[in-house]
Design an enzyme around this catalytic site. Structure first.
Site, PDB file in Angstrom:
ATOM      1  N   ASP A 212      16.107  35.558 -64.858  1.00  0.00           N
ATOM      2  CA  ASP A 212      14.819  35.375 -64.195  1.00  0.00           C
ATOM      3  C   ASP A 212      14.994  35.264 -62.687  1.00  0.00           C
ATOM      4  O   ASP A 212      16.059  34.910 -62.181  1.00  0.00           O
ATOM      5  CB  ASP A 212      14.085  34.149 -64.742  1.00  0.00           C
ATOM      6  CG  ASP A 212      14.875  32.853 -64.584  1.00  0.00           C
ATOM      7  OD1 ASP A 212      16.099  32.867 -64.813  1.00  0.00           O
ATOM      8  OD2 ASP A 212      14.270  31.816 -64.229  1.00  0.00           O
TER       9      ASP A 212
ATOM     10  N   GLU B  33      15.981  29.877 -65.793  1.00  0.00           N
ATOM     11  CA  GLU B  33      16.832  29.025 -64.956  1.00  0.00           C
ATOM     12  C   GLU B  33      16.050  28.511 -63.754  1.00  0.00           C
ATOM     13  O   GLU B  33      16.228  27.368 -63.334  1.00  0.00           O
ATOM     14  CB  GLU B  33      18.065  29.813 -64.502  1.00  0.00           C
ATOM     15  CG  GLU B  33      19.152  28.980 -63.819  1.00  0.00           C
ATOM     16  CD  GLU B  33      18.953  28.809 -62.319  1.00  0.00           C
ATOM     17  OE1 GLU B  33      19.665  27.981 -61.717  1.00  0.00           O
ATOM     18  OE2 GLU B  33      18.088  29.508 -61.741  1.00  0.00           O
TER      19      GLU B  33
END
Length: 386
Positions: A73, A135
């Site tokens: 991400d 994350e």
């Protein structure tokens, strides 16, 4: 399908995997790419199936290998002034621009490239890859992936290299983090009758002021030897968002905010949790003395363990061997390295790029750093092949 490391980064950056959106197209691509080398992948979806992590293994089915860990991400580009399309890699003046080139699709691309190269070459010690999600919103995607790796019989690796941007330097420690969603429930009355109601905003302010007081106390205290290596050299409390109230002449019924802690290694989150809840209980008692139906809830929604330096750690020793670096450093941000270490893995941080570029408009990784990362992977494969 064999792609160069740069071509792999081009493909990964083209997937707009902002944390609020899905990463499934990227994961599907990674799975297909690895399958082209005869590498089977395991997909670990989130609860609603909109996102997934991936891990895979190449080499002999034995313990003692190396995990290359990265997140898929990226942070949003909203409101940022980019000079080029953030989801297309653009090379200018020795820099590769694009969202995630530095944090951390550059490393992800190198890890995928290394897996393919290792499979073609043949290695005597295994190489594994672990790609997570979310994350950037609290490292919430890695724990279920790591749990799955441990519980489903993946050969146990000796070392985990988390490729967050460190300029290919060795990072052996980072702060931990924990976040709480705080909801203060007040009681509405006209503000001219404020003593008969409970303002959720004003009660929230007491808890936020406590956070300020704790920060001041921590700043004034003498840090431990390990804490002194960090900036700042103490645990910090922070409120980044807050909302509440309906009108300026009504005591607020609701106030919501997020409170997070950044803990220096060695401090116990349970101690800080107890301190927070004791303070909440005191404010809540004050509120309920006026209106019993009021209260405060604190939902812990993420926890990132600190990364603690390992004496003679296998991950640190491996990366020292591959980089030739003797020095090590610490960082104040959290990573998934602490989560791997929390599950018994030896972990270290080492990856291409400068963390100062992360989350910025015109994010980039230099071509030199990317080349250093690829050389690192080549040396790793050479070592695993011996």
């Amino acid at each position: 399908m064999t792609l160069t490391a740069t071509q792999l980064m081009d493909r990964l950056v083209a997937f707009p995997t902002i944390s609020r959106d899905s990463n499934l197209e990227l994961i599907d691509f990674a799975k297909l790419y690895l399958a082209g080398f005869g590498i089977d992948s395991t997909i670990v979806p989130n609860d609603d199936g909109t996102k997934a992590a991936l891990y895979a293994h190449t080499g002999p089915a034995v313990d003692g290998g190396v995990v290359l860990s990265g997140h898929t991400d990226v942070v949003p580009v909203d409101g940022q002034a980019w000079d080029s399309d953030p989801f297309t890699v653009s090379e200018r003046d020795g820099r590769l621009y694009g969202r995630g080139t530095c944090d951390m699709k550059g490393f992800d691309a190198l890890a995928l490239w290394a897996m393919g190269q290792a499979a073609m070459r043949g290695i005597k010690r295994p190489l594994q890859i672990a790609l997570s999600y979310d994350e950037e919103v609290g490292c919430t995607g890695a724990p279920p992936m790591i749990d799955h790796m441990v519980s489903h019989g993946l050969p146990r690796a000796d070392c985990v290299i988390v490729g967050e941007p460190s300029m290919m330097k060795i990072v052996t420690s980072h702060k931990g983090a924990v976040g709480y969603r705080i909801h203060v429930r007040g009681f509405e009355v006209h503000s001219s009758l404020a003593p008969t109601g409970v303002s959720a905003i004003m009660m929230a302010a007491k808890l936020i002021d406590w956070a300020n007081q704790v920060n001041a106390e921590n700043a004034a205290a003498t840090p431990s030897e390990l804490a002194a290596q960090f900036f700042p050299p103490y645990t910090t409390l922070h409120v980044g968002t807050i909302s509440g109230g309906t009108a300026n002449n009504i005591t607020a019924r609701d106030c919501r905010f997020v409170l997070d802690f950044r803990l220096v290694p060695g401090e116990d989150i349970a101690v800080w949790d107890a301190r927070l809840r004791a303070k909440i209980a005191g404010i809540e008692a004050e509120m309920q003395a006026i209106r019993p139906e009021t209260g405060i809830s604190a939902e812990k929604f993420f926890h990132v363990p600190s990364l603690v330096p390992e004496t003679g750690g296998s991950a640190e020793n491996l990366v020292r061997h591959l980089t030739g670096e003797n020095a090590s450093s610490v960082v104040s941000y959290g990573t998934e390295a602490g989560q791997f270490q929390d599950r018994g893995y030896s972990a270290v941080i080492c990856g291409p790029g400068d963390i100062a570029q992360a989350h910025q408009p015109n994010e980039y990784v230099s071509t030199d750093q990317f080349a250093q990362g690829q050389a690192f992977m080549t040396r790793l494969i050479d070592l695993l092949a011996k």
